[in-house]
Design a protein around this motif. Structure first.
Motif, PDB file in Angstrom:
ATOM      1  N   CYS A  34       0.806  -1.217   0.000  1.00 49.40           N
ATOM      2  CA  CYS A  34       0.000   0.000   0.000  1.00 49.40           C
ATOM      3  C   CYS A  34       0.838   1.267   0.000  1.00 49.40           C
ATOM      4  CB  CYS A  34      -0.952  -0.012   1.203  1.00 49.40           C
ATOM      5  SG  CYS A  34      -2.467  -0.962   0.889  1.00 49.40           S
ATOM      6  N   LYS A  35       2.043   1.194   0.545  1.00 44.88           N
ATOM      7  CA  LYS A  35       2.883   2.397   0.546  1.00 44.88           C
ATOM      8  C   LYS A  35       3.143   2.862  -0.889  1.00 44.88           C
ATOM      9  CE  LYS A  35       7.388   2.378   0.976  1.00 44.88           C
ATOM     10  NZ  LYS A  35       8.771   2.278   1.514  1.00 44.88           N
ATOM     11  N   ASN A  36       3.627   1.954  -1.734  1.00 46.51           N
ATOM     12  CA  ASN A  36       3.927   2.346  -3.113  1.00 46.51           C
ATOM     13  C   ASN A  36       2.661   2.557  -3.941  1.00 46.51           C
ATOM     14  OD1 ASN A  36       6.825   2.521  -3.220  1.00 46.51           O
ATOM     15  ND2 ASN A  36       6.874   0.306  -2.899  1.00 46.51           N
ATOM     16  N   SER A  37       1.589   1.841  -3.595  1.00 41.30           N
ATOM     17  CA  SER A  37       0.323   2.065  -4.304  1.00 41.30           C
ATOM     18  C   SER A  37      -0.194   3.475  -4.053  1.00 41.30           C
ATOM     19  CB  SER A  37      -0.720   1.043  -3.850  1.00 41.30           C
ATOM     20  OG  SER A  37      -0.411  -0.238  -4.328  1.00 41.30           O
ATOM     21  N   ALA A  80       2.882  11.379   6.764  1.00 39.00           N
ATOM     22  CA  ALA A  80       4.058  10.956   5.997  1.00 39.00           C
ATOM     23  C   ALA A  80       3.656   9.992   4.884  1.00 39.00           C
ATOM     24  CB  ALA A  80       5.080  10.303   6.925  1.00 39.00           C
ATOM     25  N   ILE A  81       3.994  10.337   3.651  1.00 39.44           N
ATOM     26  CA  ILE A  81       3.591   9.503   2.523  1.00 39.44           C
ATOM     27  C   ILE A  81       4.356   8.185   2.510  1.00 39.44           C
ATOM     28  CG2 ILE A  81       5.237  10.470   0.868  1.00 39.44           C
ATOM     29  CD1 ILE A  81       2.861  10.409  -1.188  1.00 39.44           C
ATOM     30  N   ASP A  82       5.526   8.147   3.120  1.00 38.41           N
ATOM     31  CA  ASP A  82       6.299   6.898   3.192  1.00 38.41           C
ATOM     32  C   ASP A  82       5.903   6.032   4.384  1.00 38.41           C
ATOM     33  OD1 ASP A  82       7.954   7.065   0.898  1.00 38.41           O
ATOM     34  OD2 ASP A  82       9.161   8.594   1.900  1.00 38.41           O
ATOM     35  N   ARG A  83       5.031   6.541   5.242  1.00 40.11           N
ATOM     36  CA  ARG A  83       4.569   5.765   6.400  1.00 40.11           C
ATOM     37  C   ARG A  83       3.048   5.907   6.497  1.00 40.11           C
ATOM     38  NH1 ARG A  83       8.898   8.458   8.429  1.00 40.11           N
ATOM     39  NH2 ARG A  83       7.591   9.858   9.662  1.00 40.11           N
ATOM     40  N   PRO A  84       2.298   5.229   5.630  1.00 41.32           N
ATOM     41  CA  PRO A  84       0.838   5.339   5.669  1.00 41.32           C
ATOM     42  C   PRO A  84       0.286   4.976   7.044  1.00 41.32           C
ATOM     43  CG  PRO A  84       1.538   4.192   3.683  1.00 41.32           C
ATOM     44  CD  PRO A  84       2.754   4.325   4.550  1.00 41.32           C
ATOM     45  N   VAL A  85      -0.772   5.661   7.423  1.00 45.75           N
ATOM     46  CA  VAL A  85      -1.421   5.425   8.711  1.00 45.75           C
ATOM     47  C   VAL A  85      -2.263   4.156   8.617  1.00 45.75           C
ATOM     48  CG1 VAL A  85      -3.057   6.355  10.388  1.00 45.75           C
ATOM     49  CG2 VAL A  85      -1.445   7.888   9.209  1.00 45.75           C
ATOM     50  N   SER A  86      -2.153   3.313   9.641  1.00 50.30           N
ATOM     51  CA  SER A  86      -2.989   2.111   9.670  1.00 50.30           C
ATOM     52  C   SER A  86      -4.411   2.488  10.061  1.00 50.30           C
ATOM     53  CB  SER A  86      -2.430   1.102  10.674  1.00 50.30           C
ATOM     54  OG  SER A  86      -1.187   0.601  10.238  1.00 50.30           O
ATOM     55  N   ASN A 130      -8.756  -2.280   8.331  1.00 48.84           N
ATOM     56  CA  ASN A 130      -8.673  -3.060   7.090  1.00 48.84           C
ATOM     57  C   ASN A 130      -7.789  -2.446   6.019  1.00 48.84           C
ATOM     58  OD1 ASN A 130     -10.487  -5.037   8.084  1.00 48.84           O
ATOM     59  ND2 ASN A 130     -12.230  -3.778   7.467  1.00 48.84           N
ATOM     60  N   GLY A 131      -6.957  -1.449   6.373  1.00 53.30           N
ATOM     61  CA  GLY A 131      -6.133  -0.883   5.330  1.00 53.30           C
ATOM     62  C   GLY A 131      -5.183   0.195   5.811  1.00 53.30           C
ATOM     63  N   LYS A 132      -4.739   1.015   4.862  1.00 51.64           N
ATOM     64  CA  LYS A 132      -3.799   2.109   5.120  1.00 51.64           C
ATOM     65  C   LYS A 132      -4.360   3.392   4.530  1.00 51.64           C
ATOM     66  CE  LYS A 132      -0.391  -0.559   6.752  1.00 51.64           C
ATOM     67  NZ  LYS A 132       0.199  -0.426   8.100  1.00 51.64           N
ATOM     68  N   MET A 133      -3.819   4.529   5.022  1.00 46.78           N
ATOM     69  CA  MET A 133      -4.300   5.830   4.540  1.00 46.78           C
ATOM     70  C   MET A 133      -3.203   6.862   4.644  1.00 46.78           C
ATOM     71  SD  MET A 133      -5.443   9.092   5.591  1.00 46.78           S
ATOM     72  CE  MET A 133      -6.151   9.081   7.233  1.00 46.78           C
ATOM     73  N   VAL A 134      -3.154   7.754   3.654  1.00 49.28           N
ATOM     74  CA  VAL A 134      -2.347   8.971   3.730  1.00 49.28           C
ATOM     75  C   VAL A 134      -3.284  10.144   3.507  1.00 49.28           C
ATOM     76  CG1 VAL A 134      -0.506  10.334   2.677  1.00 49.28           C
ATOM     77  CG2 VAL A 134      -0.199   7.876   2.982  1.00 49.28           C
ATOM     78  N   GLY A 135      -3.258  11.090   4.430  1.00 48.05           N
ATOM     79  CA  GLY A 135      -4.095  12.275   4.317  1.00 48.05           C
ATOM     80  C   GLY A 135      -3.356  13.405   3.634  1.00 48.05           C
ATOM     81  N   PHE A 136      -4.043  14.056   2.701  1.00 52.06           N
ATOM     82  CA  PHE A 136      -3.511  15.218   2.007  1.00 52.06           C
ATOM     83  C   PHE A 136      -4.401  16.420   2.300  1.00 52.06           C
ATOM     84  CE2 PHE A 136      -2.003  11.521  -0.182  1.00 52.06           C
ATOM     85  CZ  PHE A 136      -0.740  11.841  -0.662  1.00 52.06           C
ATOM     86  N   GLN A 137      -3.938  17.594   1.928  1.00 51.03           N
ATOM     87  CA  GLN A 137      -4.721  18.807   2.162  1.00 51.03           C
ATOM     88  C   GLN A 137      -6.092  18.737   1.493  1.00 51.03           C
ATOM     89  OE1 GLN A 137      -1.963  21.772   0.644  1.00 51.03           O
ATOM     90  NE2 GLN A 137      -1.571  22.539   2.707  1.00 51.03           N
TER      91      GLN A 137
END
Length: 475
Positions: free
Chosen positions: A137-140, A159-165, A168-175
């Protein structure tokens, strides 16, 4: 599995001239996109023009193969005429190939003017096909963010290199958006009002689960939606706001044609009537879907059609204008019915605009009577949002007015009409009260200007609907 496709397409176009130098143009396009289980194919379309006479149209089709390879087919058309807007097709060419996973490839071919002249275009396509494992999921997420671009996402808030758990998955929040990912769904973004709704109902911790699509335009071209893994969706329309619809209600709505079917867009989230019973409903622009005992049940209704509402309003207006004894009312009509109104929780009801026209007896036989047109926008409202349990007071109030008068002596007519309208409609007109626990689900203005009440599809709802219908007839 996802395929991250990075491409650069170049068209070197030559407009062959019989006299003078040939004219040339170079058209370059570059970008990034993903192929995955939800989007196995993608099509790019580019246009290049040259010399005021030559146009080249390039279509590139990409298709994901199960082993991670990608099939590519390019098709080019060359048009030549008296302008670059010509429909005179003078040459075609195509080329197909397969790009192995985690490799790069350069594809070249030429499309010629085979009908007349020596015009041509040399086409070069460079492609990098990077395979990303389903559980990476990090690279996806990084690839998805690159595909969308920083203008869409804004800066990362985590952090885009450390997605938040998340559940059932991962997430990166953006503005400007959030990107969620799981091995089952791949990466998908949510943004805008749909993102706000998703977060308001608990985000991934809600029964909705993770997004299974990006935000997508509805087939009617007017709204937006995201589907989620938990058999639910959030739909947005500029005159409804974002609304959650799920489960059996969503299934019924889907079978009737989604937003293009009889119900239109949802105007409420799914509402549970009794926490101890399997009883829910969702309000829509043109109706209500009521769910009980694990099935969709038609709600009971009471109402007045547009013609009867027009007649009721004419009666009310004449009563309000009774003080204007020499006022002649020639016509009362429904001029328009608005769309539903935007709201984050429960969309606003349609409003009905009435137009009344006529003249005023001046008392002078040789002078034409001054005439008038009155425009009144009426809002039909419930003092509380119906949910099957609460008591509700139903009313109609003046939301906007405009008066136009003309003719000799119309100033005094205008003054009298303003007084009659402002005094006569200073208070809402009461349509009735629905007691607590009567099963009222919705009070709705129909597209023809009629009004309709929707009740639960049980014995209580049937009885109260019959009583309500009699009371409406007596208005």
């Amino acid at each position: 599995m996802q395929n991250k496709i990075m491409y650069t397409s170049v068209m070197n176009i030559v407009d062959d001239e019989l006299f003078g130098s040939n004219e040339r143009n170079r058209v370059r396009n570059t970008g990034v996109f993903l192929l995955d289980a939800s989007k196995k194919k993608n099509t790019l379309f580019f246009v290049g023009k040259c010399g005021g006479e030559v146009r080249v149209e390039l279509t590139i089709n990409f298709e994901q193969v199960s082993n991670g390879d990608v099939k590519v087919k390019e098709s080019a058309k060359l048009f030549e005429g008296i302008s670059t807007d010509t429909n005179d097709l003078d040459g075609t060419a195509s080329k197909s190939t397969t790009i192995k996973k985690n490799t790069s490839k350069t594809i070249t071919f030429r499309v010629r003017n085979t009908a007349e002249g020596g015009d041509y275009a040399d086409i070069t396509l460079q492609v990098r096909n990077t395979s990303i494992a389903a559980d990476d999921c990090k690279n996806s997420i990084k690839a998805k963010a690159q595909e969308l671009g920083t203008g869409f996402t804004g800066s990362p808030r985590t952090a885009i290199d450390r997605p938040v758990s998340v559940r059932n998955g991962k997430m990166v929040g953006f503005q400007k958006c959030d990107i969620y990912c799981s091995p089952q769904t791949g990466p998908h973004e949510i943004h805008g009002a749909i993102r706000q709704k998703y977060n308001a109902v608990g985000g991934p911790d809600n029964a909705l689960g993770l997004p299974a699509t990006d935000e997508t335009t509805t087939p009617d071209g007017k709204g937006k939606f995201n589907h989620f893994t938990g058999n639910g969706s959030v739909y947005w329309h500029p005159t409804t706001g974002p609304k959650l619809v799920r489960g059996g209600i969503r299934g019924t709505w889907a079978r009737t044609g989604w937003e293009r079917g009889q119900y239109g867009y949802p105007t409420s989230d799914e509402i549970r009537i009794d926490p101890d019973k399997s009883e829910w409903f969702s309000d829509f622009q043109n109706g209500v879907i009521y769910w009980a005992n694990n099935k969709s049940i038609a709600p009971y209704t009471a109402g007045l059609d547009g013609a009867k509402v027009r007649g009721l309003f004419e009666k009310i207006f004449k009563e309000k204008a009774a003080s204007q004894k020499d006022l002649n009312i020639e016509s009362v009509r429904i001029a328009s019915v608005s769309d539903t109104g935007y709201h984050f929780t429960r969309s606003k009801n349609r409003t009905v605009t009435f137009k009344i026209s006529g003249n005023y007896e001046s008392g002078v036989f040789f002078i034409p009577n001054p005439s008038y047109t009155i425009t009144l926008k009426i809002a039909f409202e419930s003092d509380t949002h119906p949910n099957g349990k609460v008591a509700c007071k139903l009313s109609a109030r003046l939301a906007h007015w405009h008066i136009h008068t003309s003719g000799v002596g119309h100033d005094s007519l205008l003054k009298g009409l303003k007084k009659a309208v402002l005094e006569g409609f200073s208070r809402p007109f009461e349509l009735g009260e629905v007691p607590q626990n009567s099963g009222l689900l919705s009070f709705k203005v129909q597209q023809d200007g009629g009004i309709k009440l929707y009740f639960t599809g049980n014995t209580t709802g049937r009885i109260v609907a019959l009583v309500a219908q009699e009371k409406l007839k007596d208005l």
